[in-house]
Design an enzyme around this catalytic site. Structure first.
Site, mmCIF file in Angstrom:
data_model
loop_
_atom_site.group_PDB
_atom_site.id
_atom_site.type_symbol
_atom_site.label_atom_id
_atom_site.label_comp_id
_atom_site.label_asym_id
_atom_site.label_seq_id
_atom_site.Cartn_x
_atom_site.Cartn_y
_atom_site.Cartn_z
ATOM 1 N N PRO A 270 0.790 -1.229 0.000
ATOM 2 C CA PRO A 270 0.000 0.000 0.000
ATOM 3 C C PRO A 270 0.827 1.288 0.000
ATOM 4 C CG PRO A 270 -0.188 -1.127 2.116
ATOM 5 C CD PRO A 270 0.533 -2.051 1.186
ATOM 6 N N ASN A 271 0.294 2.253 -0.715
ATOM 7 C CA ASN A 271 0.809 3.625 -0.826
ATOM 8 C C ASN A 271 2.071 3.757 -1.670
ATOM 9 O OD1 ASN A 271 -1.280 4.763 0.838
ATOM 10 N ND2 ASN A 271 -0.237 3.847 2.580
ATOM 11 N N GLU B 29 12.683 -9.408 1.528
ATOM 12 C CA GLU B 29 11.889 -8.272 2.026
ATOM 13 C C GLU B 29 12.732 -7.012 1.863
ATOM 14 O OE1 GLU B 29 10.206 -6.558 6.302
ATOM 15 O OE2 GLU B 29 10.828 -8.643 6.185
ATOM 16 N N ASN C 278 8.152 -5.572 -1.034
ATOM 17 C CA ASN C 278 8.063 -4.427 -0.130
ATOM 18 C C ASN C 278 6.633 -4.421 0.394
ATOM 19 O OD1 ASN C 278 7.825 -1.996 1.201
ATOM 20 N ND2 ASN C 278 9.124 -0.891 -0.241
ATOM 21 N N ARG D 28 12.734 4.993 12.251
ATOM 22 C CA ARG D 28 11.466 5.733 12.184
ATOM 23 C C ARG D 28 10.613 5.444 13.410
ATOM 24 N NH1 ARG D 28 8.956 4.904 6.501
ATOM 25 N NH2 ARG D 28 7.755 6.708 7.190
ATOM 26 N N ARG E 42 4.875 11.078 -2.560
ATOM 27 C CA ARG E 42 4.640 10.799 -1.141
ATOM 28 C C ARG E 42 5.925 10.939 -0.348
ATOM 29 N NH1 ARG E 42 4.326 5.083 1.710
ATOM 30 N NH2 ARG E 42 3.701 5.763 3.780
ATOM 31 N N HIS F 40 4.012 -4.640 9.287
ATOM 32 C CA HIS F 40 3.972 -4.554 10.743
ATOM 33 C C HIS F 40 2.840 -5.335 11.387
ATOM 34 C CE1 HIS F 40 6.854 -1.567 9.699
ATOM 35 N NE2 HIS F 40 5.941 -0.871 9.045
ATOM 36 N N ASP G 152 1.922 -15.419 6.366
ATOM 37 C CA ASP G 152 1.691 -16.832 6.061
ATOM 38 C C ASP G 152 1.858 -17.110 4.564
ATOM 39 O OD1 ASP G 152 1.269 -17.262 8.744
ATOM 40 O OD2 ASP G 152 -0.916 -17.429 8.579
ATOM 41 N N ARG H 114 7.032 0.935 13.458
ATOM 42 C CA ARG H 114 7.668 0.414 12.245
ATOM 43 C C ARG H 114 8.849 -0.518 12.546
ATOM 44 N NH1 ARG H 114 5.485 3.441 7.972
ATOM 45 N NH2 ARG H 114 4.875 5.551 8.569
ATOM 46 N N TYR I 233 11.088 8.810 1.076
ATOM 47 C CA TYR I 233 11.050 7.783 0.027
ATOM 48 C C TYR I 233 11.753 8.195 -1.272
ATOM 49 C CZ TYR I 233 7.615 5.785 3.164
ATOM 50 O OH TYR I 233 6.987 5.276 4.270
ATOM 51 N N HIS J 189 12.800 -2.547 1.999
ATOM 52 C CA HIS J 189 12.199 -1.274 2.410
ATOM 53 C C HIS J 189 13.069 -0.147 1.880
ATOM 54 C CE1 HIS J 189 9.386 -3.328 4.997
ATOM 55 N NE2 HIS J 189 10.397 -4.092 5.380
ATOM 56 N N ALA K 158 3.097 -0.901 4.735
ATOM 57 C CA ALA K 158 2.475 -0.917 6.065
ATOM 58 C C ALA K 158 2.076 -2.320 6.518
ATOM 59 C CB ALA K 158 1.260 0.008 6.093
#
Length: 147
Positions: free
Chosen positions: A11-12, A101, A74, A110, A19, A80, A87, A114, A24, A103, A77
């Site tokens: 998301p986002n 993974e 990635n 942060r 943003r 977390h 799963d 997070r 970012y 980021h 949100a």
């Protein structure tokens, strides 16, 4: 065409470029796609996707298992708190596939919420804090692991 490397974004992240550029960066998802395509290992295709929908992201992880595709994830949100995504990510690594993974920012530098990832424990590895280079480092790791 070769095999695909799925680059999945939560998301986002569709708002990259506008943003919080101080966090970012100013690059867009299309800029990221171009960088990854330039660096893709021979015989591999970059399949970059983004969704704000948890169920869609989970479905893409199932697809990775079904097509035996390595994944750069990635989770944004969802990192977390999404045990459902965790799963699904575990299905990828339990199938013997690579899941890195990533980021863009360093979550540990942060807000407190997070600092915890429910995904990290089932990922092959985690790369964070290097901007778009986090993805390029993940791509390099996949290339090395695939031999």
């Amino acid at each position: 065409m070769g095999s695909s490397i799925l680059v999945l974004n939560g998301p986002n992240l569709g708002r990259l470029g506008s943003r919080e550029p101080d966090v970012y960066g100013s690059g867009t998802l299309e800029d990221l796609r171009a960088e990854l395509e330039r660096e893709a290992p021979p015989g591999h295709r970059i399949d970059l996707r983004q969704t704000n929908d948890e169920a869609e992201l989970i479905g893409w992880l199932y697809e990775a298992v079904d097509t035996a595709s390595p994944v750069i994830l990635n989770p944004a949100a969802f990192t977390h708190y999404s045990y459902a995504l965790r799963d699904a990510a575990a299905l990828v690594t339990k199938a013997g596939l690579i899941l890195v993974e990533v980021h863009i920012s360093n979550p540990h530098a942060r807000e407190e919420f997070r600092h915890t990832s429910v995904i990290s424990a089932v990922a092959t590895g985690v790369i964070a804090g290097f901007g778009f280079d986090s993805y390029l480092l993940a791509l390099d790791a996949i290339n090395r692991l695939l031999g």
